[in-house]
Design an enzyme around this catalytic site. Sequence first.
Site, PDB file in Angstrom:
ATOM      1  CG  ASN A   8      48.258  50.096  59.143  1.00 18.33           C
ATOM      2  OD1 ASN A   8      48.278  51.365  58.562  1.00 18.33           O
ATOM      3  ND2 ASN A   8      49.254  49.169  59.015  1.00 18.33           N
ATOM      4  CD1 TRP A   9      42.823  53.448  60.301  1.00 24.02           C
ATOM      5  CD2 TRP A   9      42.239  55.843  59.537  1.00 24.02           C
ATOM      6  NE1 TRP A   9      41.918  54.281  61.116  1.00 24.02           N
ATOM      7  CE2 TRP A   9      41.665  55.393  60.599  1.00 24.02           C
ATOM      8  CE3 TRP A   9      41.891  56.598  58.457  1.00 24.02           C
ATOM      9  CZ2 TRP A   9      40.602  56.375  61.143  1.00 24.02           C
ATOM     10  CZ3 TRP A   9      40.991  57.648  59.062  1.00 24.02           C
ATOM     11  CH2 TRP A   9      40.509  57.701  60.424  1.00 24.02           C
ATOM     12  CE  LYS A  10      47.450  47.329  56.235  1.00 19.89           C
ATOM     13  NZ  LYS A  10      47.689  45.975  55.961  1.00 19.89           N
ATOM     14  CG  HIS A  92      53.360  47.509  57.774  1.00 20.94           C
ATOM     15  ND1 HIS A  92      52.938  46.854  56.602  1.00 20.94           N
ATOM     16  CD2 HIS A  92      52.149  47.271  58.540  1.00 20.94           C
ATOM     17  CE1 HIS A  92      51.736  46.141  56.778  1.00 20.94           C
ATOM     18  NE2 HIS A  92      51.336  46.391  57.763  1.00 20.94           N
ATOM     19  CD  GLU A  94      50.693  46.466  53.697  1.00 24.11           C
ATOM     20  OE1 GLU A  94      50.402  47.409  54.261  1.00 24.11           O
ATOM     21  OE2 GLU A  94      49.845  45.409  54.212  1.00 24.11           O
ATOM     22  CD  GLU A 159      51.104  43.855  61.280  1.00 24.71           C
ATOM     23  OE1 GLU A 159      50.003  43.962  61.499  1.00 24.71           O
ATOM     24  OE2 GLU A 159      51.875  44.478  60.513  1.00 24.71           O
ATOM     25  N   GLY A 165      45.664  40.882  55.547  1.00 26.53           N
ATOM     26  CA  GLY A 165      44.830  41.129  54.530  1.00 26.53           C
ATOM     27  C   GLY A 165      44.401  39.976  54.057  1.00 26.53           C
ATOM     28  CB  SER A 204      43.554  38.233  59.133  1.00 27.13           C
ATOM     29  OG  SER A 204      43.879  38.347  57.765  1.00 27.13           O
ATOM     30  N   GLY A 225      44.360  46.266  60.634  1.00 26.86           N
ATOM     31  CA  GLY A 225      44.305  46.784  59.326  1.00 26.86           C
ATOM     32  C   GLY A 225      43.000  46.921  58.705  1.00 26.86           C
ATOM     33  N   GLY A 226      42.487  46.006  57.775  1.00 26.07           N
ATOM     34  CA  GLY A 226      41.110  46.402  57.236  1.00 26.07           C
ATOM     35  C   GLY A 226      39.821  46.576  58.326  1.00 26.07           C
TER      36      GLY A 226
HETATM   37  P1  PGA Z   1      44.998  43.138  58.451  1.00 27.20           P
HETATM   38  O1  PGA Z   1      46.244  44.145  58.311  1.00 27.20           O
HETATM   39  O2  PGA Z   1      44.354  43.547  59.731  1.00 27.20           O
HETATM   40  O3  PGA Z   1      44.293  43.775  56.925  1.00 27.20           O
HETATM   41  O4  PGA Z   1      45.357  41.931  58.057  1.00 27.20           O
HETATM   42  C1  PGA Z   1      47.229  43.934  59.508  1.00 27.20           C
HETATM   43  C2  PGA Z   1      48.331  45.071  59.199  1.00 27.20           C
HETATM   44  O5  PGA Z   1      49.017  45.231  58.053  1.00 27.20           O
HETATM   45  O6  PGA Z   1      48.989  45.786  60.037  1.00 27.20           O
END
Ligand code: PGA
Length: 243
Positions: A8-10, A92, A94, A159, A165, A204, A225-226
Amino acid sequence: MRQLIAGNWKMNGTAAMAADLVGALAAAGELPCDLLVCPPATLIAEVARLLTGSTVAVGGQDCHARPSGAHTGDIAAPMLRDAGATWVILGHSERRADHGETNEVVYAKVLAAVAAGLTPIVCVGETEAESQAGQQAAVVAGQLSGSLPEDFAGAVAYEPIWAIGTGKTPTEADVTAMHALIRGRLKELLGPTGERILILYGGSVKPENAAALLALPEVGGALVGGASLKAADFLAIAAAAQA
Ligand code: PGA
């Protein structure tokens, strides 16, 4: 079923960055899992073009519940499909936090995604306060029953919001317990299909913890994500998948 490692590149990425990252993924050769990248909407068509002929799939990070119309700034599921996406992340945390998405909204988006031929990944997970109050099971069970139609055939991502993050992850015992709870709930809600739904862990996930997380029972892959923004890290996570 093969594990799925989804990136997930966000709200990150340019055409130049996508070319480097996706080029490395396409050149990776045999992996023990399936790979999915979910770039921002501006890059979906380009990433899909770059991945033509590879087994790496492309997904969106959200879609609107309506197939078209007067919704400035939004992207409809058929538009994602037209751009080359075959998956879409929905609900998600977010999106739920930044855009007030409720379970009802996520439910409507799941229907829209499926109608457009996309496979949804529905995200669930508790906040830190809910976790500290011991409410995570009730929160996640409510999100599943509120967000999934009874013929759901996509994937679910657990999640915990406090793990996204932050570099923090739940204990292996907690991930195991939550994934078992989600599996039980999916069987109640969906019948026999509930046995086959992939349950991804997200929050994470890094090369250092991927092997341990991906070896846990009922963990069907990872939503990253990251660490999905660096090809070496994303591929190291993929290499840690259970064959
Ligand atoms: P993260 O994000 O790996 O940066 O913790 C995961 C996500 O929000 O899908």
